[in-house]
Enzyme design. Structure first.
Site, mmCIF file in Angstrom:
data_model
loop_
_atom_site.group_PDB
_atom_site.id
_atom_site.type_symbol
_atom_site.label_atom_id
_atom_site.label_comp_id
_atom_site.label_asym_id
_atom_site.label_seq_id
_atom_site.Cartn_x
_atom_site.Cartn_y
_atom_site.Cartn_z
ATOM 1 N N SER A 226 0.797 -1.242 0.000
ATOM 2 C CA SER A 226 0.000 0.000 0.000
ATOM 3 C C SER A 226 0.819 1.276 0.000
ATOM 4 C CB SER A 226 -0.938 0.013 1.198
ATOM 5 O OG SER A 226 -2.025 -0.816 0.916
ATOM 6 N N LYS B 202 0.394 3.425 -2.923
ATOM 7 C CA LYS B 202 -0.771 4.307 -3.081
ATOM 8 C C LYS B 202 -0.350 5.784 -3.039
ATOM 9 C CE LYS B 202 -3.813 0.817 -1.023
ATOM 10 N NZ LYS B 202 -4.502 0.370 0.214
ATOM 11 N N TYR C 138 -3.746 -2.298 -10.215
ATOM 12 C CA TYR C 138 -3.624 -2.123 -8.753
ATOM 13 C C TYR C 138 -2.720 -3.202 -8.137
ATOM 14 C CZ TYR C 138 -4.990 -2.190 -3.839
ATOM 15 O OH TYR C 138 -4.956 -2.203 -2.451
ATOM 16 N N TYR D 130 -4.663 3.311 8.026
ATOM 17 C CA TYR D 130 -6.004 2.732 8.202
ATOM 18 C C TYR D 130 -6.570 3.112 9.570
ATOM 19 C CZ TYR D 130 -3.954 0.091 4.413
ATOM 20 O OH TYR D 130 -3.324 -0.246 3.268
ATOM 21 N N VAL E 275 1.119 -3.856 3.792
ATOM 22 C CA VAL E 275 1.072 -5.171 4.438
ATOM 23 C C VAL E 275 2.322 -6.011 4.170
ATOM 24 C CG1 VAL E 275 -1.442 -5.387 4.690
ATOM 25 C CG2 VAL E 275 -0.335 -6.192 2.593
#
Ligand code: GLU
Length: 309
Positions: free
Chosen positions: A64, A67, A191, A243, A261
């Site tokens: 992530s 991103k 993605y 998150y 992760v």
């Protein structure tokens, strides 16, 4: 000025007995194979000095953290219009949660939860075949890191393509709300490849240096975004980068940051340095357990928290 190498060495020494803590992400089969007994850290200062500790040169799956780079590309393409497709509020939910999406009519809370990142990827794909969008991202990250050796781990991308059921659910859900323009398999193909970018702590800290230096990389002279945009990307990382652990990270570390992760955490001390920490074992909310501890130690020992020393 603190002796940064001494700080990194002391963090590494103190954490060595704890290496292996946390639980490696196993919902992506290829990530479940990673040896948890690894820890690395790198700091790159805005005056171009590089400091390393432990496995700082070992490439890992940035997941992530990608991103942040995709968001930078999307903002470059559509500017503030992006915010019609995705919000800017912390989610308070897990990274792959679907509940909020229905309440909020297919508009994800922020660009760093999975749904938001998938919408951002869809924006970057406009006018491109999926392969071209992946190529554009890879070129961008190599340019940012000033390192042509950055690659995408095809095995990780394939492994997630075969098992990413929740991401397919999120993308289909948004497509039903017309917040995804391209075929879901294409968007997720891009993605999953972005998440499978493989980078070391040092490469990551170099690639993100522009966010610590008002949008330009002082080592390469590359101007990437305006100072205002760098400030805003940092604001999003501070509020949404971990998150439902974002508040806790701000409380303990006090730096804008983005976790993945794969066990990596990228963080920014604005005006001072960019930082990457990596250890594959995750805590309960899916963030690197030792990575977060290492960053807390670094912030405490340098006084770099954005909330003051
Ligand atoms: N590829 C991962 C997923 O979509 C990224 C999640 C993360 O790194 O937090 O599930």
């Amino acid at each position: 000025m603190v002796d940064l190498q001494a700080v990194l060495d002391s963090i590494y020494k103190e954490l060595t007995p704890r290496i292996g803590e946390g639980k490696v992400a196993d919902y992506i089969p290829e990530l479940a194979k990673i040896d948890p007994n690894q820890f690395g850290m790198a700091v790159v200062t805005v005056d171009g000095k590089v400091y390393r500790a432990g496995d700082a040169d070992v490439p890992f799956s940035i997941q992530s953290i990608s991103k942040v780079f995709m968001l930078t590309l999307a903002l470059g393409k559509v500017g503030e219009g992006l915010w019609k497709r995705v919000g800017r509020e912390p989610s308070g939910s897990a990274f792959n949660s679907i509940v909020q999406l229905e309440h909020e009519h297919g508009i994800p809370r922020n660009p760093f939860i999975n749904a938001g990142a998938i919408a951002v990827t869809d924006v970057v794909m406009a006018g491109h075949a999926p392969r071209e969008a992946i190529g554009e991202l890879l070129r961008f990250v190599r340019y940012l890191a000033d390192d042509e050796s950055v690659t995408i781990d095809e095995k990780v991308a394939r492994s997630e393509t075969q098992t990413g059921y929740r991401n397919f659910a999120l993308a289909n859900f948004m497509r039903a709300y017309k917040n995804i323009d391209h075929p879901v398999e294409h968007v997720l193909g891009v993605y999953f490849h972005q998440c499978a970018l493989s980078m070391s702590c040092e490469q990551l800290a170099r690639a993100g240096l522009f966010l610590a230096a008002r949008g330009s990389n002082p080592m390469t002279g590359h101007s990437v975004v305006s100072p205002k945009r760098a400030r805003r990307i940092n604001a999003l990382m501070l509020t949404c980068g971990h998150y439902d652990g974002s508040g806790d990270f701000a409380y303990h570390v006090g730096l804008p940051g983005k976790s993945g992760v794969g066990g990596g955490i990228f963080a920014v001390a604005p005006g001072v340095a960019s930082i990457a920490a990596w250890s594959p074992g995750l805590n309960k909310v899916g963030n690197s357990q030792l990575g977060a501890v290492a960053l807390e130690m670094l912030a405490a020992r340098t006084g770099w928290s954005v909330f003051g020393d």
